[in-house]
Write a protein that holds these residues in place. Structure first.
Motif, mmCIF file in Angstrom:
data_model
loop_
_atom_site.group_PDB
_atom_site.id
_atom_site.type_symbol
_atom_site.label_atom_id
_atom_site.label_comp_id
_atom_site.label_asym_id
_atom_site.label_seq_id
_atom_site.Cartn_x
_atom_site.Cartn_y
_atom_site.Cartn_z
ATOM 1 N N ASP A 12 0.845 -1.200 0.000
ATOM 2 C CA ASP A 12 0.000 0.000 0.000
ATOM 3 C C ASP A 12 0.877 1.245 0.000
ATOM 4 O O ASP A 12 1.679 1.429 -0.888
ATOM 5 N N SER A 13 0.752 2.076 1.003
ATOM 6 C CA SER A 13 1.572 3.291 1.071
ATOM 7 C C SER A 13 2.674 3.159 2.120
ATOM 8 O O SER A 13 3.250 4.153 2.553
ATOM 9 N N ASN A 14 2.993 1.923 2.520
ATOM 10 C CA ASN A 14 4.034 1.664 3.516
ATOM 11 C C ASN A 14 5.256 1.034 2.868
ATOM 12 O O ASN A 14 5.154 0.327 1.880
ATOM 13 N N ASP A 42 7.454 9.240 5.458
ATOM 14 C CA ASP A 42 7.348 9.689 6.841
ATOM 15 C C ASP A 42 7.770 8.495 7.698
ATOM 16 O O ASP A 42 7.177 7.422 7.599
ATOM 17 N N ILE A 43 8.788 8.657 8.521
ATOM 18 C CA ILE A 43 9.346 7.547 9.295
ATOM 19 C C ILE A 43 8.430 7.231 10.472
ATOM 20 O O ILE A 43 8.121 8.094 11.285
ATOM 21 N N LEU A 44 8.015 5.964 10.564
ATOM 22 C CA LEU A 44 7.178 5.502 11.671
ATOM 23 C C LEU A 44 8.024 4.913 12.790
ATOM 24 O O LEU A 44 7.740 5.119 13.971
ATOM 25 N N SER A 45 9.060 4.141 12.425
ATOM 26 C CA SER A 45 9.957 3.579 13.433
ATOM 27 C C SER A 45 11.303 3.261 12.791
ATOM 28 O O SER A 45 11.391 3.038 11.583
ATOM 29 N N ALA A 46 12.326 3.269 13.629
ATOM 30 C CA ALA A 46 13.683 2.940 13.181
ATOM 31 C C ALA A 46 14.370 2.159 14.289
ATOM 32 O O ALA A 46 14.321 2.565 15.453
ATOM 33 N N THR A 47 14.958 1.024 13.920
ATOM 34 C CA THR A 47 15.679 0.220 14.901
ATOM 35 C C THR A 47 17.051 -0.147 14.368
ATOM 36 O O THR A 47 17.256 -0.228 13.160
ATOM 37 N N CYS A 48 17.958 -0.360 15.293
ATOM 38 C CA CYS A 48 19.305 -0.806 14.952
ATOM 39 C C CYS A 48 19.724 -1.846 15.973
ATOM 40 O O CYS A 48 19.574 -1.633 17.183
ATOM 41 N N HIS A 49 20.215 -2.972 15.478
ATOM 42 C CA HIS A 49 20.720 -4.040 16.341
ATOM 43 C C HIS A 49 22.126 -4.389 15.907
ATOM 44 O O HIS A 49 22.406 -4.454 14.707
ATOM 45 N N HIS A 50 22.996 -4.596 16.866
ATOM 46 C CA HIS A 50 24.350 -5.033 16.566
ATOM 47 C C HIS A 50 24.457 -6.509 16.926
ATOM 48 O O HIS A 50 24.117 -6.908 18.039
ATOM 49 N N ILE A 64 4.134 10.168 2.751
ATOM 50 C CA ILE A 64 3.567 11.415 3.265
ATOM 51 C C ILE A 64 2.252 11.695 2.550
ATOM 52 O O ILE A 64 1.266 12.094 3.153
ATOM 53 N N TYR A 65 2.253 11.468 1.236
ATOM 54 C CA TYR A 65 1.060 11.625 0.411
ATOM 55 C C TYR A 65 0.723 10.265 -0.190
ATOM 56 O O TYR A 65 1.320 9.859 -1.188
ATOM 57 N N PRO A 66 -0.216 9.530 0.402
ATOM 58 C CA PRO A 66 -0.516 8.161 -0.055
ATOM 59 C C PRO A 66 -0.840 8.042 -1.542
ATOM 60 O O PRO A 66 -0.500 7.048 -2.158
ATOM 61 N N ILE A 70 5.797 6.372 -2.322
ATOM 62 C CA ILE A 70 7.231 6.536 -2.083
ATOM 63 C C ILE A 70 7.957 6.033 -3.324
ATOM 64 O O ILE A 70 7.627 4.979 -3.870
ATOM 65 N N ALA A 71 8.959 6.761 -3.766
ATOM 66 C CA ALA A 71 9.731 6.372 -4.947
ATOM 67 C C ALA A 71 10.697 5.246 -4.572
ATOM 68 O O ALA A 71 11.883 5.461 -4.342
ATOM 69 N N THR A 72 10.176 4.025 -4.498
ATOM 70 C CA THR A 72 10.947 2.872 -4.026
ATOM 71 C C THR A 72 12.189 2.619 -4.862
ATOM 72 O O THR A 72 13.256 2.359 -4.315
ATOM 73 N N SER A 73 12.080 2.703 -6.177
ATOM 74 C CA SER A 73 13.250 2.438 -7.029
ATOM 75 C C SER A 73 14.329 3.485 -6.801
ATOM 76 O O SER A 73 15.523 3.170 -6.774
ATOM 77 N N SER A 74 13.935 4.720 -6.597
ATOM 78 C CA SER A 74 14.902 5.782 -6.316
ATOM 79 C C SER A 74 15.557 5.570 -4.950
ATOM 80 O O SER A 74 16.764 5.771 -4.790
ATOM 81 N N VAL A 75 14.774 5.166 -3.957
ATOM 82 C CA VAL A 75 15.316 4.857 -2.628
ATOM 83 C C VAL A 75 16.357 3.752 -2.744
ATOM 84 O O VAL A 75 17.465 3.861 -2.202
ATOM 85 N N HIS A 76 16.024 2.715 -3.483
ATOM 86 C CA HIS A 76 16.938 1.583 -3.649
ATOM 87 C C HIS A 76 18.254 2.023 -4.287
ATOM 88 O O HIS A 76 19.342 1.688 -3.794
ATOM 89 N N GLU A 77 18.187 2.776 -5.350
ATOM 90 C CA GLU A 77 19.408 3.240 -6.031
ATOM 91 C C GLU A 77 20.247 4.152 -5.147
ATOM 92 O O GLU A 77 21.473 4.035 -5.099
#
Length: 84
Positions: A12-14, A42-50, A64-66, A70-77
């Motif tokens: 969906d928009s997530n 829009d960030i809902l949660s962020a976690t980091c584990h070592h 942000i605007y459903p 989100i430009a997934t391919s651009s995020v990936h690149e």
């Protein structure tokens, strides 16, 4: 040297992005978050584990605007260019 691994789960928009990298890469979580925000997330949660010599990052975000999403391919690149 540990090879970075990036995976995406888009529904969906997530968007959930998982990143596994070596601790020796000097990666900042804020860089990761900035890329997502610049691409309309829009960030809902962020976690980091070592775990041993690895860092595992998980970011859950929503558009942000459903209608636009989100430009997934651009995020990936952009993430690939950041970690490689």
């Amino acid at each position: 040297m540990i090879r970075p691994v990036v995976s995406f789960r888009d529904w969906d928009s997530n968007l959930e992005v998982n990143l596994i990298i070596g601790l020796d890469m000097g990666f900042a979580l804020s860089d990761f978050i900035n890329i997502l925000q610049e691409e309309g997330a829009d960030i809902l949660s962020a976690t980091c584990h070592h775990v041993g010599d690895r860092a595992i990052y998980t970011i859950l975000s929503q558009a942000i605007y459903p209608r636009i999403g989100i430009a997934t391919s651009s995020v990936h690149e952009r993430l690939k260019s950041l970690i490689c």
